[in-house]
Scaffold this motif. Structure first.
Motif, PDB file in Angstrom:
ATOM      1  N   VAL A   4     -21.217 -31.679  25.365  1.00  0.00           N
ATOM      2  CA  VAL A   4     -20.630 -30.924  24.077  1.00  0.00           C
ATOM      3  C   VAL A   4     -19.535 -30.055  24.536  1.00  0.00           C
ATOM      4  CG1 VAL A   4     -20.930 -29.311  22.255  1.00  0.00           C
ATOM      5  CG2 VAL A   4     -22.833 -30.920  23.186  1.00  0.00           C
ATOM      6  N   PHE A   5     -18.056 -30.222  23.990  1.00  0.00           N
ATOM      7  CA  PHE A   5     -16.913 -29.636  24.326  1.00  0.00           C
ATOM      8  C   PHE A   5     -16.670 -28.306  23.316  1.00  0.00           C
ATOM      9  CE2 PHE A   5     -16.624 -33.746  26.505  1.00  0.00           C
ATOM     10  CZ  PHE A   5     -15.908 -33.455  27.491  1.00  0.00           C
ATOM     11  N   HIS A   6     -15.956 -27.426  23.760  1.00  0.00           N
ATOM     12  CA  HIS A   6     -15.819 -26.343  22.823  1.00  0.00           C
ATOM     13  C   HIS A   6     -15.100 -26.612  21.843  1.00  0.00           C
ATOM     14  CE1 HIS A   6     -11.542 -26.535  24.873  1.00  0.00           C
ATOM     15  NE2 HIS A   6     -11.612 -25.545  23.724  1.00  0.00           N
ATOM     16  N   ASP A   7     -14.264 -27.653  21.545  1.00  0.00           N
ATOM     17  CA  ASP A   7     -13.779 -28.167  20.313  1.00  0.00           C
ATOM     18  C   ASP A   7     -14.621 -28.964  19.475  1.00  0.00           C
ATOM     19  OD1 ASP A   7     -13.593 -30.430  21.873  1.00  0.00           O
ATOM     20  OD2 ASP A   7     -11.497 -30.615  21.933  1.00  0.00           O
ATOM     21  N   GLY A   8     -15.711 -29.055  19.876  1.00  0.00           N
ATOM     22  CA  GLY A   8     -16.496 -29.775  18.926  1.00  0.00           C
ATOM     23  C   GLY A   8     -16.766 -31.202  19.102  1.00  0.00           C
ATOM     24  N   GLU A   9     -15.895 -31.748  20.137  1.00  0.00           N
ATOM     25  CA  GLU A   9     -16.154 -33.204  20.619  1.00  0.00           C
ATOM     26  C   GLU A   9     -17.462 -33.342  21.530  1.00  0.00           C
ATOM     27  OE1 GLU A   9     -12.364 -34.832  22.070  1.00  0.00           O
ATOM     28  OE2 GLU A   9     -11.356 -34.503  20.323  1.00  0.00           O
ATOM     29  N   ARG A  10     -17.951 -34.492  21.318  1.00  0.00           N
ATOM     30  CA  ARG A  10     -19.423 -34.856  22.099  1.00  0.00           C
ATOM     31  C   ARG A  10     -19.055 -36.152  22.795  1.00  0.00           C
ATOM     32  NH1 ARG A  10     -24.245 -32.141  20.470  1.00  0.00           N
ATOM     33  NH2 ARG A  10     -23.845 -30.699  18.654  1.00  0.00           N
ATOM     34  N   LEU A  11     -19.781 -36.138  23.948  1.00  0.00           N
ATOM     35  CA  LEU A  11     -19.669 -37.233  24.937  1.00  0.00           C
ATOM     36  C   LEU A  11     -20.998 -37.802  25.152  1.00  0.00           C
ATOM     37  CD1 LEU A  11     -18.363 -39.588  26.485  1.00  0.00           C
ATOM     38  CD2 LEU A  11     -18.236 -37.990  28.343  1.00  0.00           C
ATOM     39  N   ALA A  12     -21.535 -38.874  24.525  1.00  0.00           N
ATOM     40  CA  ALA A  12     -22.821 -39.043  25.039  1.00  0.00           C
ATOM     41  C   ALA A  12     -22.926 -40.044  26.295  1.00  0.00           C
ATOM     42  CB  ALA A  12     -23.380 -40.042  23.741  1.00  0.00           C
ATOM     43  N   LEU A  13     -23.849 -39.621  27.252  1.00  0.00           N
ATOM     44  CA  LEU A  13     -24.005 -40.157  28.416  1.00  0.00           C
ATOM     45  C   LEU A  13     -24.987 -41.329  28.230  1.00  0.00           C
ATOM     46  CD1 LEU A  13     -24.011 -37.229  30.841  1.00  0.00           C
ATOM     47  CD2 LEU A  13     -22.031 -38.609  29.986  1.00  0.00           C
ATOM     48  N   ARG A  14     -24.640 -42.499  29.224  1.00  0.00           N
ATOM     49  CA  ARG A  14     -25.535 -43.661  29.264  1.00  0.00           C
ATOM     50  C   ARG A  14     -26.492 -43.483  30.480  1.00  0.00           C
ATOM     51  NH1 ARG A  14     -20.465 -45.514  30.317  1.00  0.00           N
ATOM     52  NH2 ARG A  14     -20.563 -46.725  32.359  1.00  0.00           N
ATOM     53  N   ARG A  15     -27.343 -44.200  30.407  1.00  0.00           N
ATOM     54  CA  ARG A  15     -28.391 -44.243  31.511  1.00  0.00           C
ATOM     55  C   ARG A  15     -28.376 -45.661  32.216  1.00  0.00           C
ATOM     56  NH1 ARG A  15     -34.972 -43.370  31.471  1.00  0.00           N
ATOM     57  NH2 ARG A  15     -35.169 -43.435  33.668  1.00  0.00           N
ATOM     58  N   GLU A  16     -28.099 -45.407  33.607  1.00  0.00           N
ATOM     59  CA  GLU A  16     -27.898 -46.573  34.508  1.00  0.00           C
ATOM     60  C   GLU A  16     -28.928 -46.197  35.960  1.00  0.00           C
ATOM     61  OE1 GLU A  16     -24.151 -47.580  35.673  1.00  0.00           O
ATOM     62  OE2 GLU A  16     -23.230 -47.944  33.632  1.00  0.00           O
ATOM     63  N   GLY A  17     -29.972 -46.812  35.712  1.00  0.00           N
ATOM     64  CA  GLY A  17     -30.988 -46.651  36.687  1.00  0.00           C
ATOM     65  C   GLY A  17     -31.515 -45.242  36.521  1.00  0.00           C
ATOM     66  N   GLY A  18     -31.457 -44.424  37.571  1.00  0.00           N
ATOM     67  CA  GLY A  18     -32.026 -43.067  37.284  1.00  0.00           C
ATOM     68  C   GLY A  18     -31.211 -41.965  36.975  1.00  0.00           C
ATOM     69  N   SER A  19     -29.802 -42.612  36.608  1.00  0.00           N
ATOM     70  CA  SER A  19     -28.603 -41.540  36.694  1.00  0.00           C
ATOM     71  C   SER A  19     -28.085 -41.601  35.051  1.00  0.00           C
ATOM     72  CB  SER A  19     -27.475 -41.752  37.736  1.00  0.00           C
ATOM     73  OG  SER A  19     -27.951 -41.539  38.936  1.00  0.00           O
ATOM     74  N   TRP A  20     -27.169 -40.555  34.664  1.00  0.00           N
ATOM     75  CA  TRP A  20     -26.746 -40.682  33.487  1.00  0.00           C
ATOM     76  C   TRP A  20     -25.332 -40.692  33.481  1.00  0.00           C
ATOM     77  CZ3 TRP A  20     -29.203 -40.907  28.678  1.00  0.00           C
ATOM     78  CH2 TRP A  20     -30.695 -40.724  28.647  1.00  0.00           C
ATOM     79  N   ILE A  21     -24.417 -41.482  33.170  1.00  0.00           N
ATOM     80  CA  ILE A  21     -22.935 -41.685  33.533  1.00  0.00           C
ATOM     81  C   ILE A  21     -22.231 -41.793  32.195  1.00  0.00           C
ATOM     82  CG2 ILE A  21     -21.303 -43.578  34.278  1.00  0.00           C
ATOM     83  CD1 ILE A  21     -23.628 -44.492  36.269  1.00  0.00           C
ATOM     84  N   GLY A  22     -20.947 -41.520  32.307  1.00  0.00           N
ATOM     85  CA  GLY A  22     -19.944 -41.095  31.221  1.00  0.00           C
ATOM     86  C   GLY A  22     -18.555 -40.709  31.933  1.00  0.00           C
ATOM     87  N   SER A  23     -17.594 -41.352  31.048  1.00  0.00           N
ATOM     88  CA  SER A  23     -16.203 -40.828  31.299  1.00  0.00           C
ATOM     89  C   SER A  23     -15.377 -40.407  30.213  1.00  0.00           C
ATOM     90  CB  SER A  23     -15.568 -42.182  31.823  1.00  0.00           C
ATOM     91  OG  SER A  23     -16.311 -42.841  32.927  1.00  0.00           O
TER      92      SER A  23
END
Length: 729
Positions: free
Chosen positions: A223-242
């Motif tokens: 969750v960024f300070h300007d209100g935007e959100r980035l949902a991470l996806r799960r791959e194996g045992g880790s959560w990944i996002g770009s």
């Protein structure tokens, strides 16, 4: 042990110590390389093994160097370095017992030479070149190890299994993080990885998060300070996002259950903004240059730098102006330049052929360079100031009327005092070869020239010129032409007129007035040169200098006419010094006119007309703050006394205001951190005080206050009251 054996042993020990020191100097740089490698790899087992191996190799090398210093080595060194050993130094040692009387005699002789001879120095010379080469190679290895980007895997614990899910009683905890920073292509920087949640990145970088939690949460968001959100996806045992980051941001991790306070954030992402190229002119130094005589070309040289890299080519725009006044036309051309140097710093050089450009007197050449960087997709461009090469037109002396003269240079005959000095010095050198009467006649002739010059200068101070002979040039236009061409004025001397007290015009210059010449017009229609106060062709400071020069000329003339040029030279030199100061002065004649104001219309004075006047009874409007969000929040955060309830500011409105307005010198990320801290803990007094301090620079300054109008006095108040009664219906 006798003195001979002691000398031999000391020489061998000194050579052994020198060898050990040399071995240590050879091994020390590589030991530093091994230690740096161990430090860079956080003391990994294999790096420690490299350090130990380097120590053992250095010790073995020193031991091998030292064990070879035995008696046989000493004998070889003595035979090689000392001729008085007669290649028989081996007889000095116990293992070589003399068999014959001749060998015994030779041994005693050698021992006597060793005892009585100079000190024995068998130390090997320093291998300076080898030591420097080794140290340089080791330093290069150390620099490469330090600058090599470290890629460390994310810290992980035992992977969480799908069955180990986070619960309210057992919330998730961050156990491993890794951010891969893919920097923009225009920066030419490689991809790098960090193991923290905060980063400092170039503008436009793409961040790739890889986060590990235990136990495994059901969802993870950034969750960024300007209100935007980035949902991470799960791959194996880790959560990944770009995400691509184009501006400074704050973000925090949000799960279905709150993280521990030390991991809840916020985390800061600082952005390094790409700076525009910097451009500096090396040649020419000034923006306006005048064409020099004989100049055929104009050279331009620029230096440009950029933080990440410059574009391959630069554009040089060359503009030529043609004509003058209102009839000016321009011709433009663009030249592409390729710089020399590395990608981040280049130099550009171009030579303009003025003849090929067709430049003539009165034209200008204007050059301007523009350079861009390699930023994509919107490169930044920097343009240099306009550099002008001007070919000045021929000066045209003009005059407006009898009372006003335009600014001009001083007449050329203000420089003839130097010739009088040269003639006087030449006469002094020829004095031994001249007869007395001839010497006096020549000195008197130079005195006459001095008098003529003095009288000419006197015209500008209002003095009479009685007895002055014809003097050339007689035209100020010719004087100006001589100034431009750098020529000395021609002065034709005639016999002086002895009667200086006759008619006031009897001694004036005998010449015909020239049409359009301002001096001739002044002489014809006015007579101001005989009054010092009316001579306004020069300013007061210049007149004072010229008066001092005339005084020195008078003394010079007096001594020259009496045949003493050696006494006249000091006065002549001082007169020349004053004249040089007059040359540097500027001559501006100001017209003697008064201010012409429009006539006063008495019929409009005190007429009592009040058309167009505003209503004096308009009340003052109350000043209001243009944007009261910051002011209201600052007042709500004011400290309260004991027992009073603290006022809660509108943090959402304040956050929206910070996101949509310029904050000047205040850091918007610091404001966002303070707002987030107060939002998470509304009773935190330190958080309230911190946010209030950050809001203080954003407050608008109060409007200027109005004071009470001073009383008009009894008469004035009565007049104002009468006006008020008259205005009421």
């Amino acid at each position: 042990m006798n003195a001979v054996d002691a000398r031999l042993r000391n020489a061998r020990d000194a050579a052994r110590r020198r060898a050990w020191v040399d071995a240590a100097l050879v091994a020390a740089p590589w030991l530093l390389v091994a230690a740096t490698l161990a430090w860079r790899t956080h003391a990994a087992p294999w790096s420690l093994a490299v350090v130990v191996a380097t120590l053992l190799a250095g010790a073995l090398h020193a031991w091998q160097r030292g064990r070879g210093f035995d008696d046989r080595w000493l004998a070889r060194q003595l035979d090689a370095r000392r001729r008085d050993m007669d290649d028989s130094a081996d007889l000095l040692f116990p293992h070589a017992t003399p068999d014959t009387a001749l060998q015994h005699l030779q041994r005693e002789r050698l021992r006597q030479r060793v005892q009585n001879g100079s000190a024995i120095d068998l130390r090997a010379p320093w291998h300076i070149r080898g030591l420097l080469v080794g140290a340089a190679l080791a330093a290069a290895c150390i620099v490469a190890i330090v600058l090599y980007p470290a890629t460390q895997p994310a810290t992980r614990t035992t992977p969480a299994t799908p069955e180990a899910a986070a619960t309210q009683a057992r919330p998730a905890r961050l156990v491993g993080q890794r951010i891969e920073i893919r920097q923009p292509a225009y920066t030419n920087l490689p991809t790098r990885s960090i193991d923290t949640l905060e980063a400092k990145i170039p503008e436009g970088s793409t961040l790739h998060w890889q986060l590990d939690f235990t136990p495994t949460p059901r969802r993870v968001e950034l969750v960024f300070h300007d209100g935007e959100r980035l949902a991470l996806r799960r791959e194996g045992g880790s959560w990944i996002g770009s995400r691509r980051i184009a501006k400074p941001s704050l973000y925090r991790l949000q799960l279905e259950h709150p993280l521990p306070p030390e991991q809840a954030g916020p985390h800061r992402l600082e952005v390094v903004v790409d700076q525009p190229p910097q451009l500096r002119a090396l040649q020419p130094r000034q923006t306006l240059s005048l064409l020099e005589p004989g100049q055929r070309s104009w050279t331009l040289e620029f230096e440009a730098t950029d933080d990440y890299g410059l574009a391959p080519n630069a554009r040089l725009q060359i503009t030529r102006t043609i004509g003058g006044g209102e009839n000016i036309t321009t011709r433009k051309q663009v030249v592409t330049l390729r710089g020399r140097g590395d990608p981040t710093g280049k130099r550009y050089r171009h030579r303009i052929d003025l003849a090929a450009l067709g430049l003539v007197a009165g034209d200008d050449v204007i050059a301007r360079l523009s350079i861009s960087d390699r930023r994509a997709p919107d490169p930044q461009t920097t343009q240099s100031p306009s550099y002008i090469l001007r070919w000045p037109p021929e000066p045209i002396p003009t005059a407006t009327d009898l009372d006003g003269l335009v600014k001009r240079v001083m007449p050329a005959y203000f420089r003839s005092q130097r010739q009088i000095i040269i003639d006087a010095e030449a006469l002094l050198k020829e004095k031994p070869a001249l007869a007395a009467d001839r010497y006096l006649a020549r000195s008197d002739a130079i005195g006459v020239d001095q008098r003529l010059l003095r009288l000419r200068y006197g015209q500008f101070l209002g003095e009479e010129t009685g007895g002055t002979p014809k003097v050339l040039p007689t035209n100020d236009a010719q004087d100006l032409q001589q100034v431009i061409l750098g020529e000395e004025p021609a002065v034709a001397a005639a016999e002086p007129h002895d009667d200086e007290h006759g008619d006031e015009h009897a001694g004036d210059l005998q010449r015909q007035p020239t049409f359009g010449e301002e001096q001739a017009v002044l002489e014809q229609f006015g007579h101001t040169h005989d009054h010092a106060e009316a001579a306004t062709l020069l300013d007061p400071g210049t007149r004072k200098l010229l008066r001092a020069a005339l005084d020195e000329m008078w003394q010079s003339e007096l001594n020259l006419r009496q045949g003493h040029p050696e006494l006249a030279l000091p006065y002549a030199h001082r007169a020349l010094a004053f004249i040089k100061q007059v040359q540097q002065a500027e001559r501006i004649y100001l017209p003697r006119i008064g201010s012409q104001l429009p006539p006063i219309d008495p019929s409009r004075r005190l007429g009592g007309e009040r058309e167009g006047l505003g209503d004096r009874r308009d009340p003052l409007a109350e000043a209001t703050t243009a944007d009261p969000v910051v002011a209201e929040a600052w007042r709500a955060l004011a400290p309260v006394t004991t027992g009073e309830a603290a006022t809660a500011p509108d943090l959402d409105a304040l956050a929206d205001w910070v996101a949509s307005h310029e904050t000047g010198d205040a850091d918007p990320l610091e404001l966002a951190v303070a707002i987030d801290a107060l939002r998470r803990d509304a009773n935190c007094l330190d958080c309230r005080q911190r946010l209030r301090q950050l809001l203080w620079p954003l407050l608008a300054p109060p409007p200027a206050g109005t004071g009470e109008r001073p009383s008009a006095g009894p008469v004035g108040n009565a007049y104002l009251d009468a006006l008020g009664r008259e205005a009421r219906p």
